[in-house]
Design a protein around this motif. Structure first.
Motif, PDB file in Angstrom:
ATOM      1  N   UNK A 142     -53.286  14.514 -32.250  1.00 21.05           N
ATOM      2  CA  UNK A 142     -54.308  15.496 -31.905  1.00 21.05           C
ATOM      3  C   UNK A 142     -54.308  16.670 -32.872  1.00 21.05           C
ATOM      4  N   UNK A 143     -53.208  16.857 -33.603  1.00 22.10           N
ATOM      5  CA  UNK A 143     -53.129  17.979 -34.530  1.00 22.10           C
ATOM      6  C   UNK A 143     -53.892  17.728 -35.825  1.00 22.10           C
ATOM      7  N   UNK A 151     -57.953   3.714 -45.711  1.00 25.60           N
ATOM      8  CA  UNK A 151     -56.495   3.746 -45.878  1.00 25.60           C
ATOM      9  C   UNK A 151     -55.857   4.823 -45.002  1.00 25.60           C
ATOM     10  N   UNK A 152     -56.677   5.497 -44.216  1.00 27.55           N
ATOM     11  CA  UNK A 152     -56.150   6.479 -43.253  1.00 27.55           C
ATOM     12  C   UNK A 152     -55.387   5.757 -42.149  1.00 27.55           C
ATOM     13  N   UNK A 153     -54.467   6.461 -41.491  1.00 27.85           N
ATOM     14  CA  UNK A 153     -53.743   5.842 -40.377  1.00 27.85           C
ATOM     15  C   UNK A 153     -54.702   5.395 -39.280  1.00 27.85           C
ATOM     16  N   UNK A 154     -54.410   4.272 -38.675  1.00 29.05           N
ATOM     17  CA  UNK A 154     -55.228   3.778 -37.568  1.00 29.05           C
ATOM     18  C   UNK A 154     -55.144   4.735 -36.385  1.00 29.05           C
ATOM     19  N   UNK A 180     -53.606  12.576 -40.075  1.00 27.47           N
ATOM     20  CA  UNK A 180     -52.166  12.355 -40.064  1.00 27.47           C
ATOM     21  C   UNK A 180     -51.780  11.446 -38.901  1.00 27.47           C
ATOM     22  N   UNK A 181     -50.996  10.448 -39.190  1.00 29.39           N
ATOM     23  CA  UNK A 181     -50.554   9.535 -38.150  1.00 29.39           C
ATOM     24  C   UNK A 181     -49.293  10.030 -37.455  1.00 29.39           C
ATOM     25  N   UNK A 186     -46.730  -0.114 -35.545  1.00 26.79           N
ATOM     26  CA  UNK A 186     -47.965   0.499 -35.021  1.00 26.79           C
ATOM     27  C   UNK A 186     -48.300   1.762 -35.792  1.00 26.79           C
ATOM     28  N   UNK A 187     -47.315   2.639 -35.991  1.00 27.36           N
ATOM     29  CA  UNK A 187     -47.613   3.905 -36.680  1.00 27.36           C
ATOM     30  C   UNK A 187     -47.922   3.699 -38.161  1.00 27.36           C
TER      31      UNK A 187
END
Length: 197
Positions: free
Chosen positions: A116-117, A109-112, A121-122, A43-44
């Motif tokens: 919150x930060x 290509x960014x994390x799905x 970033x995933x 998932x991550x």
């Protein structure tokens, strides 16, 4: 040790998630892990490009590449309708849109799933595992962990799909095992099975 969740416990967790600040994101993660059999690590690792089709819809399947599991081996994960709707709703909320087509013009290509930060970033596997352990404990689901979602998926799918032994018995062919293998690995059969849960 992690255990599978009951239907009531699944509903308890979903009810709690609905009250949280990042409800749409957390629901999408929960549904993906519960109804597709993805591990938290998988998932991550997901990118937007893996779930978004060229038509701006959520794909019926995700292809996990070599970096996820064994070298030179891909894994295909099928998404049922309720998972696709949940992921679509999450992406619409995340990007403040009602149509996902514009996302195709951005960096997919960014994390799905992002924290919150940082919108770019995933999560780490450790952070997301801890987050879901806390959610399940707060929902009053004892002895559950992030692994409980994958274990629950296995129980849900086996409760809805006929066993290979039943197929062998009913078909009574000379090469029962080849028949069962062909049924179990057929993409049409796999998609139908996922849509039963």
């Amino acid at each position: 040790m992690a255990r599978e969740l009951t239907t009531d416990e699944i509903n308890q967790v979903l009810s709690l998630i609905a009250t949280k600040r990042h409800a749409t994101r957390d629901k999408a993660i929960f549904m993906l892990a519960l109804y597709s059999g993805l591990t938290i690590k998988e998932v991550v690792s997901l990118k937007i490009s893996q779930v978004l089709t060229t038509a701006g819809l959520i794909s019926e399947q995700i292809v996990l590449g070599e970096s996820y599991k064994k070298p030179n081996r891909r894994r295909i994960v099928y998404l049922n309708k309720k998972v696709r709707i949940t992921v679509y709703d999450y992406l619409c909320e995340r990007f403040n849109t009602t149509d996902l087509l514009p996302l195709l013009l951005t960096d997919t290509q960014r994390p799905l799933f992002t924290t919150q930060k940082s919108i770019n970033r995933g999560f780490t596997s450790h952070t997301l595992t801890g987050h879901f352990c806390e959610l399940m404990a707060e929902a009053g689901v004892p002895d559950a962990s992030a692994y409980s979602l994958r274990k629950s998926f296995a129980h849900l799918i086996t409760a809805k799909v006929l066993s290979p032994k039943f197929i062998e018995t009913m078909c009574d062919t000379e090469d029962k095992y080849a028949l069962v293998r062909s049924i179990e690995t057929n993409p049409v059969t796999l998609k139908k099975a996922i849509n039963l849960i």
